[in-house]
Scaffold this active site. Sequence first.
Site, mmCIF file in Angstrom:
data_model
loop_
_atom_site.group_PDB
_atom_site.id
_atom_site.type_symbol
_atom_site.label_atom_id
_atom_site.label_comp_id
_atom_site.label_asym_id
_atom_site.label_seq_id
_atom_site.Cartn_x
_atom_site.Cartn_y
_atom_site.Cartn_z
ATOM 1 N N HIS A 21 0.845 -1.197 0.000
ATOM 2 C CA HIS A 21 0.000 0.000 0.000
ATOM 3 C C HIS A 21 0.881 1.250 0.000
ATOM 4 O O HIS A 21 1.366 1.692 1.040
ATOM 5 C CB HIS A 21 -0.942 0.011 1.221
ATOM 6 C CG HIS A 21 -2.003 1.075 1.142
ATOM 7 N ND1 HIS A 21 -3.344 0.805 1.166
ATOM 8 C CD2 HIS A 21 -1.904 2.414 1.011
ATOM 9 C CE1 HIS A 21 -4.034 1.927 1.064
ATOM 10 N NE2 HIS A 21 -3.170 2.935 0.978
ATOM 11 N N HIS A 23 1.338 4.982 -2.665
ATOM 12 C CA HIS A 23 0.873 5.701 -3.863
ATOM 13 C C HIS A 23 2.060 6.297 -4.600
ATOM 14 O O HIS A 23 2.926 6.908 -3.985
ATOM 15 C CB HIS A 23 -0.110 6.800 -3.457
ATOM 16 C CG HIS A 23 -1.334 6.259 -2.767
ATOM 17 N ND1 HIS A 23 -2.504 6.000 -3.437
ATOM 18 C CD2 HIS A 23 -1.543 5.892 -1.477
ATOM 19 C CE1 HIS A 23 -3.401 5.515 -2.578
ATOM 20 N NE2 HIS A 23 -2.840 5.432 -1.381
ATOM 21 N N ARG A 78 4.009 15.068 -16.351
ATOM 22 C CA ARG A 78 3.387 15.478 -17.609
ATOM 23 C C ARG A 78 3.724 14.603 -18.815
ATOM 24 O O ARG A 78 3.099 14.738 -19.868
ATOM 25 C CB ARG A 78 3.752 16.931 -17.934
ATOM 26 C CG ARG A 78 3.548 17.882 -16.760
ATOM 27 C CD ARG A 78 3.651 19.325 -17.183
ATOM 28 N NE ARG A 78 2.502 19.736 -17.971
ATOM 29 C CZ ARG A 78 1.355 20.163 -17.445
ATOM 30 N NH1 ARG A 78 1.186 20.224 -16.155
ATOM 31 N NH2 ARG A 78 0.364 20.519 -18.232
ATOM 32 N N ASP A 148 -6.180 2.666 -9.421
ATOM 33 C CA ASP A 148 -7.360 2.925 -8.586
ATOM 34 C C ASP A 148 -8.248 4.038 -9.115
ATOM 35 O O ASP A 148 -7.834 4.913 -9.874
ATOM 36 C CB ASP A 148 -6.975 3.119 -7.111
ATOM 37 C CG ASP A 148 -6.509 4.519 -6.775
ATOM 38 O OD1 ASP A 148 -6.056 5.231 -7.700
ATOM 39 O OD2 ASP A 148 -6.602 4.894 -5.591
ATOM 40 N N GLY A 187 -9.237 7.826 -2.445
ATOM 41 C CA GLY A 187 -9.855 9.130 -2.186
ATOM 42 C C GLY A 187 -10.706 9.117 -0.940
ATOM 43 O O GLY A 187 -10.752 8.125 -0.206
ATOM 44 N N HIS A 214 -9.728 1.024 -0.790
ATOM 45 C CA HIS A 214 -9.520 1.688 0.506
ATOM 46 C C HIS A 214 -10.872 1.673 1.225
ATOM 47 O O HIS A 214 -11.905 1.993 0.615
ATOM 48 C CB HIS A 214 -9.158 3.159 0.329
ATOM 49 C CG HIS A 214 -7.753 3.449 -0.096
ATOM 50 N ND1 HIS A 214 -7.201 2.959 -1.242
ATOM 51 C CD2 HIS A 214 -6.786 4.215 0.484
ATOM 52 C CE1 HIS A 214 -5.950 3.415 -1.353
ATOM 53 N NE2 HIS A 214 -5.673 4.180 -0.314
ATOM 54 N N GLU A 217 -11.197 3.993 6.716
ATOM 55 C CA GLU A 217 -10.214 5.001 7.104
ATOM 56 C C GLU A 217 -10.964 6.264 7.534
ATOM 57 O O GLU A 217 -11.002 6.591 8.703
ATOM 58 C CB GLU A 217 -9.254 5.292 5.927
ATOM 59 C CG GLU A 217 -8.195 6.336 6.243
ATOM 60 C CD GLU A 217 -7.488 6.857 4.985
ATOM 61 O OE1 GLU A 217 -8.030 6.711 3.880
ATOM 62 O OE2 GLU A 217 -6.395 7.453 5.137
ATOM 63 N N ASP A 295 2.002 4.202 2.790
ATOM 64 C CA ASP A 295 0.981 5.058 2.162
ATOM 65 C C ASP A 295 1.585 6.169 1.286
ATOM 66 O O ASP A 295 1.675 5.999 0.086
ATOM 67 C CB ASP A 295 0.043 5.633 3.224
ATOM 68 C CG ASP A 295 -1.372 5.858 2.706
ATOM 69 O OD1 ASP A 295 -1.657 5.473 1.564
ATOM 70 O OD2 ASP A 295 -2.210 6.406 3.469
#
Length: 355
Positions: A21, A23, A78, A148, A187, A214, A217, A295
């Site tokens: 887990h 990001h 980008r 996700d 999110g 997720h 939380e 995380d």
Amino acid sequence: MNQLPDKLINFIQGMPKAEIHIHLEGAIQPETVLKLAKRHKKLDTLPSDNAEGLRRWFTFTDFPHFVEIYLTIQDLIRTADDFALLVYENGADMAAQNIRYREITVTPYTHTDYQDKGLSIDDVLRGLEDGRSQAKKEFGVEIRWVFDVPRNFCFDNGRYDHTIAEKTLDYALQGKDVGVVGFGLGGNEVGCPPEPFAPAFEKAKANGLLSVPHAGETVGPASVWGSLNALQADRIGHGVRAIEDPGLLATLKVQQIPLEINPTSNACLNVFASLDAHPFRQLDDRGLFVTVNSDDPPLFNTSLVQEYTVLAQHFGYDAAGLARIARNAFVAAGVKPRVKTKLLKEFDAWVAQNR
Ligand SMILES: [Zn+2]
């Protein structure tokens, strides 16, 4: 909080680890932010032109500040080469922490559709794959992806819009040959329940992806129940607020659903008042399947090594306890059995030699 003996500190650092887990954008180091800003002549969008200043800016203060940083980072990614750089740097960080396997969450929609950067999903997949193969070649690390759905983009005044989940699923299926193993839901959970996402998750699972939402939380047990019942979750991101519901704890225990727990993140975002108030140990002692993860590490001033240190310092784990939890992350990984078996073998051999 107690000072750990050197032997345990070395054990945590040296142990081969897996992380399931984390990001991609939230794992970016200040030095990489600077590289991207220079590349795109966007240094003026940053509050500092040096890594130290950015590190201070990264220091967690509150949720709006966290979102501001996230959006600034997002805007600096980008091109396909940017993704490759991010992944390569991530691989270097894995090597430095002896992380042998990482399952990294990416939110393609926010790059390809939400902002008009001229980025296609082909660009994203190509950049990810370039970085991944470079990292494997140079550092010998294994990386897989979870794509996700940003849940808070999917509701307009409470009305659910299915297009984002479908688009993300399409992207994830296109990426199956280049390391996508899971389909996630990220999110803010508040006002964004899991149930409407059921059709997309059903398709994802039918196509061999893990369901890894997720839940539990920012919303309590209802979100975890919804993820189990409607999304057939294979793992739960966080899941820590299951502690509020004895029935849910029993179900998670019986089904041995892995929880991807992030103690420092939870303390920063005030899911629990402090690390000492965090239920990690209780969840483990009750027989739930727990893993520890970081995380968005630089944004919470942590690392995976630091999270294992937290387990030892705040919850009293010894080397054997930490090794048991570390092994769980390999077991819960979405990687194919052949690679998983190899990683587990390596892990078990190391622990047998170093206990
Ligand atoms: Zn997360």
